[in-house]
Design a protein around this motif. Structure first.
Motif, PDB file in Angstrom:
ATOM      1  N   GLY A 193       0.416  -0.883   0.179  1.00 26.07           N
ATOM      2  CA  GLY A 193      -0.228   0.231   0.125  1.00 26.07           C
ATOM      3  C   GLY A 193       0.926   1.706  -0.142  1.00 26.07           C
ATOM      4  N   HIS A 194       0.266   2.559   0.105  1.00 27.81           N
ATOM      5  CA  HIS A 194       1.386   3.804  -0.504  1.00 27.81           C
ATOM      6  C   HIS A 194       1.861   4.116   0.582  1.00 27.81           C
ATOM      7  N   ASN A 195       1.420   3.541   2.001  1.00 26.47           N
ATOM      8  CA  ASN A 195       1.422   3.815   3.432  1.00 26.47           C
ATOM      9  C   ASN A 195       3.351   3.683   3.492  1.00 26.47           C
ATOM     10  N   GLY A 196       2.380   1.815   2.907  1.00 24.55           N
ATOM     11  CA  GLY A 196       4.173   1.086   3.274  1.00 24.55           C
ATOM     12  C   GLY A 196       4.934   1.406   2.076  1.00 24.55           C
ATOM     13  N   LEU A 242       7.064  -7.100   0.612  1.00 23.20           N
ATOM     14  CA  LEU A 242       6.540  -8.223   0.097  1.00 23.20           C
ATOM     15  C   LEU A 242       4.889  -7.758   0.101  1.00 23.20           C
ATOM     16  N   GLU A 243       4.410  -7.921  -1.528  1.00 19.45           N
ATOM     17  CA  GLU A 243       2.755  -8.351  -1.210  1.00 19.45           C
ATOM     18  C   GLU A 243       2.197  -9.244  -1.659  1.00 19.45           C
ATOM     19  N   ARG A 244       0.687  -8.912  -1.226  1.00 25.78           N
ATOM     20  CA  ARG A 244       0.448 -10.410  -1.709  1.00 25.78           C
ATOM     21  C   ARG A 244      -0.621 -10.500  -2.655  1.00 25.78           C
ATOM     22  N   ASN A 245      -1.103  -9.647  -2.910  1.00 25.58           N
ATOM     23  CA  ASN A 245      -1.578  -9.581  -4.980  1.00 25.58           C
ATOM     24  C   ASN A 245      -1.076  -9.786  -5.337  1.00 25.58           C
ATOM     25  N   GLY A 278      -2.499  -1.350  -3.336  1.00 33.43           N
ATOM     26  CA  GLY A 278      -3.622  -1.083  -2.039  1.00 33.43           C
ATOM     27  C   GLY A 278      -5.100  -0.937  -2.702  1.00 33.43           C
ATOM     28  N   GLY A 279      -4.769   0.236  -1.851  1.00 37.79           N
ATOM     29  CA  GLY A 279      -5.647   1.389  -2.083  1.00 37.79           C
ATOM     30  C   GLY A 279      -5.162   2.494  -3.525  1.00 37.79           C
ATOM     31  N   VAL A 280      -3.665   2.237  -4.221  1.00 35.52           N
ATOM     32  CA  VAL A 280      -3.674   3.904  -4.925  1.00 35.52           C
ATOM     33  C   VAL A 280      -3.288   2.659  -5.963  1.00 35.52           C
ATOM     34  N   SER A 286      -8.607   5.112  -4.311  1.00 36.30           N
ATOM     35  CA  SER A 286      -8.863   5.997  -4.312  1.00 36.30           C
ATOM     36  C   SER A 286      -8.635   6.712  -6.162  1.00 36.30           C
ATOM     37  N   MET A 287      -8.898   8.027  -5.989  1.00 34.84           N
ATOM     38  CA  MET A 287      -8.932   8.835  -7.222  1.00 34.84           C
ATOM     39  C   MET A 287      -8.022  10.071  -7.199  1.00 34.84           C
ATOM     40  N   THR A 288      -8.420  10.335  -6.307  1.00 38.67           N
ATOM     41  CA  THR A 288      -8.299  12.198  -5.464  1.00 38.67           C
ATOM     42  C   THR A 288      -6.938  12.188  -4.585  1.00 38.67           C
ATOM     43  N   HIS A 289      -5.526  12.523  -4.842  1.00 38.51           N
ATOM     44  CA  HIS A 289      -4.891  13.007  -4.096  1.00 38.51           C
ATOM     45  C   HIS A 289      -5.248  13.659  -3.442  1.00 38.51           C
ATOM     46  N   ASP A 328       2.026 -13.487  -0.180  1.00 39.62           N
ATOM     47  CA  ASP A 328       1.443 -13.096   1.452  1.00 39.62           C
ATOM     48  C   ASP A 328       2.376 -13.775   2.551  1.00 39.62           C
ATOM     49  N   VAL A 329       2.287 -13.050   3.360  1.00 41.42           N
ATOM     50  CA  VAL A 329       3.211 -12.911   4.573  1.00 41.42           C
ATOM     51  C   VAL A 329       2.298 -13.172   5.474  1.00 41.42           C
ATOM     52  N   VAL A 330       2.299 -14.458   6.389  1.00 44.87           N
ATOM     53  CA  VAL A 330       1.416 -15.022   7.321  1.00 44.87           C
ATOM     54  C   VAL A 330       1.811 -14.921   8.551  1.00 44.87           C
ATOM     55  N   THR A 334      -9.434  -6.907  -1.799  1.00 41.13           N
ATOM     56  CA  THR A 334      -8.217  -6.824  -2.679  1.00 41.13           C
ATOM     57  C   THR A 334      -7.581  -5.362  -1.999  1.00 41.13           C
ATOM     58  N   SER A 335      -7.958  -5.776  -0.262  1.00 38.91           N
ATOM     59  CA  SER A 335      -6.928  -5.528   0.704  1.00 38.91           C
ATOM     60  C   SER A 335      -7.837  -5.705   1.819  1.00 38.91           C
ATOM     61  N   SER A 336      -6.749  -6.505   2.401  1.00 36.52           N
ATOM     62  CA  SER A 336      -7.159  -6.326   3.998  1.00 36.52           C
ATOM     63  C   SER A 336      -7.781  -5.346   5.478  1.00 36.52           C
ATOM     64  N   SER A 337      -7.160  -4.503   4.225  1.00 33.72           N
ATOM     65  CA  SER A 337      -7.066  -3.108   5.011  1.00 33.72           C
ATOM     66  C   SER A 337      -8.969  -3.045   4.662  1.00 33.72           C
ATOM     67  N   PHE A 338      -9.137  -2.592   3.738  1.00 36.55           N
ATOM     68  CA  PHE A 338     -10.598  -2.518   3.503  1.00 36.55           C
ATOM     69  C   PHE A 338     -12.123  -3.964   4.170  1.00 36.55           C
ATOM     70  N   GLY A 392      -0.983   2.275   7.988  1.00 35.01           N
ATOM     71  CA  GLY A 392      -2.248   1.296   7.266  1.00 35.01           C
ATOM     72  C   GLY A 392      -3.540   2.870   7.922  1.00 35.01           C
ATOM     73  N   PRO A 393      -4.339   2.428   6.786  1.00 37.46           N
ATOM     74  CA  PRO A 393      -5.795   3.838   6.978  1.00 37.46           C
ATOM     75  C   PRO A 393      -6.075   3.390   8.728  1.00 37.46           C
ATOM     76  N   PHE A 394      -5.689   2.280   8.930  1.00 40.15           N
ATOM     77  CA  PHE A 394      -6.538   2.016  11.027  1.00 40.15           C
ATOM     78  C   PHE A 394      -5.222   2.821  10.961  1.00 40.15           C
ATOM     79  N   GLY A 437      -8.084   7.192   6.778  1.00 36.35           N
ATOM     80  CA  GLY A 437      -8.373   6.489   5.958  1.00 36.35           C
ATOM     81  C   GLY A 437      -7.855   7.330   4.537  1.00 36.35           C
ATOM     82  N   GLY A 438      -7.553   7.718   3.598  1.00 37.06           N
ATOM     83  CA  GLY A 438      -7.080   8.833   2.794  1.00 37.06           C
ATOM     84  C   GLY A 438      -5.686   8.599   2.052  1.00 37.06           C
ATOM     85  N   VAL A 439      -5.194   9.071   1.153  1.00 34.82           N
ATOM     86  CA  VAL A 439      -4.151   9.337   0.383  1.00 34.82           C
ATOM     87  C   VAL A 439      -3.118  10.222   1.714  1.00 34.82           C
ATOM     88  N   PHE A 440      -2.250   9.867   2.621  1.00 33.01           N
ATOM     89  CA  PHE A 440      -1.960  10.891   3.106  1.00 33.01           C
ATOM     90  C   PHE A 440      -0.416  11.050   3.418  1.00 33.01           C
TER      91      PHE A 440
HETATM   92  C1  LIG Z   1     -13.374   2.830  -2.461  1.00 38.93           C
HETATM   93  C2  LIG Z   1     -12.574   3.329  -2.559  1.00 38.93           C
HETATM   94  C3  LIG Z   1     -12.505   4.740  -2.247  1.00 38.93           C
HETATM   95  C4  LIG Z   1     -11.593   5.497  -2.435  1.00 38.93           C
HETATM   96  N1  LIG Z   1     -11.093   6.430  -2.452  1.00 38.93           N
HETATM   97  C5  LIG Z   1     -10.381   8.225  -1.997  1.00 38.93           C
HETATM   98  C6  LIG Z   1      -9.807   8.924  -2.660  1.00 38.93           C
HETATM   99  O1  LIG Z   1      -9.519   9.400  -4.061  1.00 38.93           O
HETATM  100  N2  LIG Z   1      -8.857   9.540  -1.785  1.00 38.93           N
HETATM  101  C7  LIG Z   1      -8.672   8.927  -0.989  1.00 38.93           C
HETATM  102  O2  LIG Z   1      -7.327   9.792  -0.478  1.00 38.93           O
HETATM  103  N3  LIG Z   1      -8.403   8.068  -0.163  1.00 38.93           N
HETATM  104  C8  LIG Z   1      -9.061   7.382  -1.314  1.00 38.93           C
HETATM  105  N4  LIG Z   1      -9.458   5.929  -0.708  1.00 38.93           N
HETATM  106  C9  LIG Z   1      -9.250   5.281   0.517  1.00 38.93           C
HETATM  107  C10 LIG Z   1      -7.656   5.198   0.263  1.00 38.93           C
HETATM  108  O3  LIG Z   1      -7.332   4.586  -0.869  1.00 38.93           O
HETATM  109  C11 LIG Z   1      -6.843   4.554   1.371  1.00 38.93           C
HETATM  110  O4  LIG Z   1      -7.292   4.440   2.875  1.00 38.93           O
HETATM  111  C12 LIG Z   1      -5.591   4.378   1.387  1.00 38.93           C
HETATM  112  O5  LIG Z   1      -5.165   3.450  -0.152  1.00 38.93           O
HETATM  113  C13 LIG Z   1      -5.016   3.230   2.513  1.00 38.93           C
HETATM  114  O6  LIG Z   1      -3.405   3.132   1.952  1.00 38.93           O
HETATM  115  P1  LIG Z   1      -2.056   2.219   3.255  1.00 38.93           P
HETATM  116  O7  LIG Z   1      -1.317   2.309   2.125  1.00 38.93           O
HETATM  117  O8  LIG Z   1      -2.421   2.626   3.991  1.00 38.93           O
HETATM  118  O9  LIG Z   1      -3.219   0.366   2.998  1.00 38.93           O
HETATM  119  P2  LIG Z   1      -3.642  -0.044   1.705  1.00 38.93           P
HETATM  120  O10 LIG Z   1      -3.559   0.395   0.023  1.00 38.93           O
HETATM  121  O11 LIG Z   1      -4.933  -0.857   2.372  1.00 38.93           O
HETATM  122  O12 LIG Z   1      -2.633  -0.852   1.361  1.00 38.93           O
HETATM  123  C14 LIG Z   1      -1.815  -2.449   2.278  1.00 38.93           C
HETATM  124  C15 LIG Z   1      -1.492  -3.291   1.850  1.00 38.93           C
HETATM  125  O13 LIG Z   1      -0.810  -4.633   1.707  1.00 38.93           O
HETATM  126  C16 LIG Z   1      -1.410  -5.762   1.758  1.00 38.93           C
HETATM  127  N5  LIG Z   1      -1.154  -6.636   2.567  1.00 38.93           N
HETATM  128  C17 LIG Z   1      -2.063  -6.822   3.991  1.00 38.93           C
HETATM  129  N6  LIG Z   1      -1.553  -7.354   4.187  1.00 38.93           N
HETATM  130  C18 LIG Z   1      -0.902  -7.887   3.797  1.00 38.93           C
HETATM  131  C19 LIG Z   1      -0.551  -9.347   4.125  1.00 38.93           C
HETATM  132  N7  LIG Z   1       0.039 -10.295   4.889  1.00 38.93           N
HETATM  133  N8  LIG Z   1       0.808 -10.428   3.544  1.00 38.93           N
HETATM  134  C20 LIG Z   1       0.850  -8.821   1.940  1.00 38.93           C
HETATM  135  N9  LIG Z   1       0.819  -8.619   1.592  1.00 38.93           N
HETATM  136  C21 LIG Z   1      -0.334  -7.865   2.720  1.00 38.93           C
HETATM  137  C22 LIG Z   1      -2.281  -5.344   0.844  1.00 38.93           C
HETATM  138  O14 LIG Z   1      -3.174  -6.675  -0.091  1.00 38.93           O
HETATM  139  C23 LIG Z   1      -2.253  -4.002   0.213  1.00 38.93           C
HETATM  140  O15 LIG Z   1      -1.719  -4.073  -0.550  1.00 38.93           O
HETATM  141  C24 LIG Z   1     -10.635   5.103  -1.487  1.00 38.93           C
HETATM  142  C25 LIG Z   1     -10.789   3.640  -0.532  1.00 38.93           C
HETATM  143  C26 LIG Z   1     -10.942   2.913  -1.352  1.00 38.93           C
HETATM  144  C27 LIG Z   1     -11.807   1.398  -1.137  1.00 38.93           C
END
Ligand SMILES: Cc1cc2nc3c(=O)[nH]c(=O)nc-3n(C[C@H](O)[C@H](O)[C@H](O)COP(=O)(O)OP(=O)(O)OC[C@H]3O[C@@H](n4cnc5c(N)ncnc54)[C@H](O)[C@@H]3O)c2cc1C
Length: 527
Positions: A18-21, A38-41, A46-48, A64-67, A260-262, A451-455, A494-496, A501-504
């Motif tokens: 995900g973008h935060n990682g 390491l990415e599971r998908n 992730g959400g970006v 996410s579509m807009t940052h 996939d990290v278990v 698509t992401s275990s965050s959601f 993570g967004p949690f 949540g959001g692209v921060f």
């Molecule tokens: C439909 C939708 C629309 C959105 N629109 C916007 C928007 O327009 N603007 C905005 O700012 N935000 C938006 N968001 C929110 C934003 O996408 C998320 O908050 C953000 O992407 C979270 O980033 P992250 O890196 O924290 O986590 P994630 O993007 O969830 O990334 C986590 C990654 O870790 C991987 N992972 C998790 N566990 C494991 C494991 N055990 N082993 C290997 N890989 C693993 C997952 O597969 C994933 O790829 C939207 C979200 C959704 C669902």
């Protein structure tokens, strides 16, 4: 050994791309650490992420579509990782970040230029236009303080409350933080359309405007909207992911899909590495960065304190989940009056504010809204590189319960629901018709979770955003500083986590913590 790996020993391992990682991993790679992500998908981000979900040549932002908020992060503000100057990240900032179309065809747009928004609101109510100006002036004054709190580890709750209590301005900010958007709107605005339009701002956080603690969101949103604008990444949301991976690889790091990290392994009270799905142990000498949802932390982290694990497992998920439709279009969308959409985010609204509020009420009881809460973005309008010449894409979202009251599964009925969304849009747009839709893809809340275990349960914020799960208490008081009690060298993203949540680009604050523990001077790193 897994394909793509030449060693089992790294300085830093990041779980999830995900973008935060990736942001956290990129800072550590720049610090000279040997990084493995390491990415599971089968894809990254992730959400970006931007993917051809419908037809070849049509690139859709699946989540996410807009940052928006990341524009205020020193990561981009100062181009600290050279994502813009070296790794190809580019944005456009349309003049109108957001607008609403009402069911009678009237529109209300917001602009980065305050005077233009004021004029747009004045068409409905001159008094509301003056109120808007006052509120956006306040939002601009509060912005530096708010932005500073978003991109650093959160201040402890007691200290931050005590600090706010010391001045009149601080006490006003605290009050606004406790209020609902509805209360705030009723204090300042009279016109139903103006109220509906601004209420959808809170709604974009998956919550009703009646929810307490959402009032401050309006100020955050207005401040960012005017000062930074809504960034549209050229090439799609995934352009950010691509630039981060380029940065990591350029600094000797490795980013691998389908891993996939278990489990996170620990020894003597510190994280030592991870185990992947095929049982392969990998060592992380300096530590592990992990995008592990609080509900999964107990089973994923060896030796986690039982109380920490049970508090994490009890974190609240948003009541409302998201459902999306991504369509490939033969021609760009037009309003009923034949105009282009013109804004990054477009809300389709009833003329009466109460109808909007009641839609959210229905969701509270686990029922589908009578009046869909549809928002959309057709960013090919601002970035034609995403589509074949003359064509367009649109992302449409609505809010639904994760668990359907009729007991039917989303896998079974999402197609029917997508058709309902498309029919509803036909009341607001000239050509959201099957003649113009070449193909579409629908993600239900269940797909979102896949698509992401965050959601979890389709919550795009990972966990809900009530005040008791914000700041230093996000997701829980024990986990609020991106670290894990009694397990050193394990860092959370993570967004949690704060700020939510959001692209921060919040992974920057996680990297700061990591660097602090390693004795690496973060500021020196960037000079
Ligand atoms: C439909 C939708 C629309 C959105 N629109 C916007 C928007 O327009 N603007 C905005 O700012 N935000 C938006 N968001 C929110 C934003 O996408 C998320 O908050 C953000 O992407 C979270 O980033 P992250 O890196 O924290 O986590 P994630 O993007 O969830 O990334 C986590 C990654 O870790 C991987 N992972 C998790 N566990 C494991 C494991 N055990 N082993 C290997 N890989 C693993 C997952 O597969 C994933 O790829 C939207 C979200 C959704 C669902």
């Amino acid at each position: 050994m897994s394909q793509g790996l030449t060693s089992r020993r790294f300085d830093v391992i990041a779980v999830g791309s995900g973008h935060n990682g990736l942001v956290a991993a990129a800072y550590l790679a720049v610090a000279g650490k040997r990084v493995l992500v390491l990415e599971r998908n089968a894809w990254f981000g992730g959400g970006v992420v931007t993917r051809e979900l419908t037809l070849p040549g049509f690139r859709h932002d699946q989540h996410s579509m807009t940052h928006i908020f990341i524009q205020g992060n020193p990561l981009l503000l100062n181009d600290e990782l050279r994502l813009k100057s070296k790794y190809g990240l580019r944005y456009v900032f349309p003049e109108s970040p957001m607008s609403s179309i009402f069911e009678d065809g009237e529109t209300l747009a917001m602009y980065r230029d305050r005077a233009r928004t004021r004029a747009a609101i004045a068409r409905y109510s001159p008094a509301d236009a003056a109120s808007y100006e006052r509120l956006s002036e306040k939002a601009a004054a509060w912005l530096p303080m708010i932005a500073a709190s978003l991109f650093a580890a959160p201040m402890p709750l007691g200290a931050s409350t005590a600090m706010l209590d010391q001045s009149r301005e601080g006490r006003e900010l605290w009050r606004t933080m406790q209020m609902s958007t509805h209360e705030l709107l009723c204090q300042h605005f009279k016109n139903d359309r103006v109220k509906s339009h601004l209420a959808r701002v809170a709604g974009e956080n998956l919550v009703s405007p009646d929810e307490k603690g959402t009032g401050i969101g309006l100020f955050v949103f207005l401040g960012f909207l005017e000062h930074y604008g809504f960034g549209v990444p050229i090439g799609g949301s995934g352009a950010l992911t691509r630039s981060l991976i380029a940065c990591i690889e350029d600094h000797g790091g490795t980013v691998l899909p389908e891993m996939d990290v278990v489990r996170v392994t620990t020894k003597g009270g510190r994280a030592t590495g991870v185990v992947t799905h095929d049982g392969e142990p990998l060592e992380a000498v300096d530590g592990v960065i992990a995008a592990i949802h609080p509900h999964h932390l107990g089973r994923m982290v060896e030796g986690l304190d039982a109380e920490v694990a049970s508090d994490a497992a009890a974190t609240e998920i948003s009541q409302n989940a998201c459902i999306t439709v991504h369509a490939a279009l033969n021609a760009p969308l037009r309003t009923l009056r034949g105009a282009p959409l013109g804004s990054v985010m477009v809300e389709l609204l009833p003329t009466e504010y109460e109808t909007l509020r009641r839609s959210f009420d229905e969701l509270r009881y686990g029922r589908l809204s009578n009046y869909p809460l549809i928002g959309l973005g057709s960013l090919s309008e601002f970035d034609p590189s995403r589509v074949p010449s003359g064509k367009a894409t649109v992302q449409v979202w609505d809010y639904v319960p994760y668990q359907r009251a009729d007991g039917r599964s989303w896998d079974e009925v999402k197609g029917d629901y997508a058709e309902k969304m498309i029919r509803h849009m036909g009341k607001f747009l000239q050509n959201m018709t099957h003649e113009n839709i070449l193909s579409y893809h629908c993600d239900s809340p269940v797909d979102m979770e896949r698509t992401s275990s965050s959601f979890v349960r389709g919550d795009l914020h990972g966990v809900a955003m009530p005040s008791y799960q914000l700041g230093a208490h996000r997701p829980t008081p024990a986990l609020g500083q991106y670290t894990v009690p009694n397990i050193g060298h394990l860092y959370l993203v993570g967004p949690f986590q704060h700020p939510g949540g959001g692209v921060f680009g919040a992974g920057r604050a996680t990297a700061q913590k990591f660097c602090e523990d390693l004795g690496v001077d973060f500021d020196q790193l960037l000079s």
